[in-house]
Design a protein around this motif. Sequence first.
Motif, PDB file in Angstrom:
ATOM      1  N   VAL A 166       0.838  -1.202   0.000  1.00 26.82           N
ATOM      2  CA  VAL A 166       0.000   0.000   0.000  1.00 26.82           C
ATOM      3  C   VAL A 166       0.874   1.254   0.000  1.00 26.82           C
ATOM      4  N   LEU A 167       1.894   1.269   0.852  1.00 24.55           N
ATOM      5  CA  LEU A 167       2.769   2.444   0.930  1.00 24.55           C
ATOM      6  C   LEU A 167       3.655   2.560  -0.298  1.00 24.55           C
ATOM      7  N   ALA A 168       4.066   1.428  -0.854  1.00 28.01           N
ATOM      8  CA  ALA A 168       4.856   1.460  -2.090  1.00 28.01           C
ATOM      9  C   ALA A 168       4.019   2.039  -3.231  1.00 28.01           C
ATOM     10  N   ALA A 169       2.750   1.616  -3.311  1.00 26.94           N
ATOM     11  CA  ALA A 169       1.866   2.136  -4.352  1.00 26.94           C
ATOM     12  C   ALA A 169       1.631   3.633  -4.151  1.00 26.94           C
ATOM     13  N   PHE A 170       1.442   4.053  -2.902  1.00 25.42           N
ATOM     14  CA  PHE A 170       1.249   5.480  -2.619  1.00 25.42           C
ATOM     15  C   PHE A 170       2.469   6.275  -3.079  1.00 25.42           C
ATOM     16  N   ALA A 171       3.672   5.803  -2.699  1.00 29.48           N
ATOM     17  CA  ALA A 171       4.900   6.522  -3.065  1.00 29.48           C
ATOM     18  C   ALA A 171       5.053   6.622  -4.575  1.00 29.48           C
ATOM     19  N   GLU A 172       4.703   5.564  -5.272  1.00 24.07           N
ATOM     20  CA  GLU A 172       4.809   5.573  -6.734  1.00 24.07           C
ATOM     21  C   GLU A 172       3.779   6.516  -7.355  1.00 24.07           C
TER      22      GLU A 172
END
Length: 153
Positions: free
Chosen positions: A63-69
């Motif tokens: 979830v956080l990786a997707a947000f950062a991307e």
Amino acid sequence: MDEEKKKLVPILREGIDIIKMILYRKLKEHFAGTYPEKEGAFTNRLAGAVVNELFGNPPPGEVLAAFAEENASFVRKELEGLASNLKDMRIPLTDALRVQFLCDHQEGTDTTGILTRAKELGVLVVEREAPLPARFIGMVRRLGSAFDLLQPD
């Protein structure tokens, strides 16, 4: 690595984590004023993404990786403004980034790129000497106490 260094590196890494927590809190507060139209979850995640990017840590979880991307432009913008928006954090960040570099080096990892990027962003105070462990831990204790992350001595 000799026994003394084996004991010191985890202690120094805990100090680095305290500085990251302080930066995270300060960024959340700053972003709440910068992006009043956004939900609290956005400012929380943006603060986490900026901290992770500055320290070279991958986002923890999908979830956080997707947000950062998805919000890479916000992360980049905030990283570029970090030195001017949170001037009071430049010295603690300089020391934490340098101590992280030294810890990584002791463990056989080259993280020179993280220091180089911090310098390019204007976050790194180049003329400041690398901190000795005792001085770094002392600074962490003072700041940690001031932010109610640590109990005062």
